[in-house]
Scaffold this active site. Sequence first.
Site, PDB file in Angstrom:
ATOM      1  N   CYS A 139      32.207  45.303  47.195  1.00 59.58           N
ATOM      2  CA  CYS A 139      32.413  45.938  45.890  1.00 59.58           C
ATOM      3  C   CYS A 139      33.687  45.420  45.234  1.00 59.58           C
ATOM      4  O   CYS A 139      34.792  45.773  45.667  1.00 59.58           O
ATOM      5  CB  CYS A 139      32.473  47.460  46.073  1.00 59.58           C
ATOM      6  SG  CYS A 139      32.834  48.301  44.525  1.00 59.58           S
ATOM      7  N   CYS A 142      35.804  48.151  43.422  1.00 57.25           N
ATOM      8  CA  CYS A 142      36.516  49.042  44.348  1.00 57.25           C
ATOM      9  C   CYS A 142      37.718  48.335  44.982  1.00 57.25           C
ATOM     10  O   CYS A 142      38.769  48.943  45.156  1.00 57.25           O
ATOM     11  CB  CYS A 142      35.610  49.506  45.496  1.00 57.25           C
ATOM     12  SG  CYS A 142      33.941  49.919  45.027  1.00 57.25           S
ATOM     13  N   ASP A 143      37.551  47.073  45.367  1.00 56.93           N
ATOM     14  CA  ASP A 143      38.547  46.433  46.228  1.00 56.93           C
ATOM     15  C   ASP A 143      39.305  45.269  45.596  1.00 56.93           C
ATOM     16  O   ASP A 143      40.276  44.790  46.182  1.00 56.93           O
ATOM     17  CB  ASP A 143      37.852  45.930  47.518  1.00 56.93           C
ATOM     18  CG  ASP A 143      37.236  47.069  48.302  1.00 56.93           C
ATOM     19  OD1 ASP A 143      37.759  48.194  48.209  1.00 56.93           O
ATOM     20  OD2 ASP A 143      36.224  46.843  48.991  1.00 56.93           O
TER      21      ASP A 143
END
Length: 322
Positions: A139, A142-143
């Site tokens: 992701c 997200c990261d």
Amino acid sequence: MTDTVTNGYDVIIVGAGPAGLCAAMYAGRGMLRALTIERGAPGGELLNTDLIEDYIGFESIKGWELAQKMTEHAKKFGAELATDTVERIRKADDGWFEVATARGRLYRAPAVILTAGGTPVKLGVPGEKEHAGKGVSYCAVCDGAFFKGEVLAVVGGGDAAVEEADYLTRYASKVYIVHRRDRFRASRILQERAFANPKIEVVWNKQVLEIKGTERGTDHLVLEDTVTGERSTLQIGGVFIFIGFKPNTGLVEGHVKHDAGGYLVTDERMMTSMPGLFAAGDVRSQLTRQITTAVGDATTAAIAVEKYLAATREKEKAGVAS
Ligand code: NAP
């Protein structure tokens, strides 16, 4: 644990991504008693996407913002959302569905719309599991921010890989797209954007054999040329894997017709081979999986449920009368 049985719904919607939320909105408008069960925050894959630029009417909108708008819209028409994890869906002998959840609830309803999406496909190579969350990610939104100034690799050649590689260049100093063939399957517009990005370099015809690193994170990939078989290494500070999604269809007990990829086959009403079980969005077998197709499927499914329930009740009445 003894399940608490709840009987009062016409339809249970499993998943609250764009398909689930849209089905919930249409079910509400159709005056159906519907419950939508979602294990996380409503929005599904929207929450893993930074910018959405292909949802008609919104030239550019953040994924989380569209998720919020869809949730509010569904609730405005009476959508009831429960936070719980669906563990099993089965059709009981009386023809009703039983939807069992992790919190020990058993919801019974004459119809189910499955909009449970999918989970990222894993490469299945040594180092992937060991470094998950420590240099291996599925992701970008997200990261990505954890990799400021790093050199990254993105594995895959579809829309997700090419789009997310472009996204990751806002943090990374360089992004290699490692693809096993000599051309992408991603859409032309996404490819052109990636090719025009000076921070992106494509590594064609290479497959990942191993992800290497230390306790602190990944430091290189071991690659193999898919044409010559030659081995090489690629120094990286992190790797993002976008090689497709596996539909979450394993929740359904019993045989339901599916395609070779495990996606559920439906008729034009979005009904699967199990009467009363409808599917919409990424779990459904179809040419492409977009937000627009997900909400289209869901619209059809919710309206079809209304008709299905009316026809079933008519039949039951006729059966009782005869
Ligand atoms: P996808 O289109 O199935 O692409 C998967 C990619 O991963 C392919 O390039 C494939 O290579 C590669 N791959 C598969 N298994 C591999 C393995 N074991 N090792 C190395 N490479 C592997 O999946 P996706 O990109 O996740 O997209 C899924 C769906 O969502 C698609 O319908 C897509 O259009 C849609 N989507 C749309 C957008 C958008 O429009 N903005 C964004 C994201 C996703 P080959 O090409 O060689 O098969």
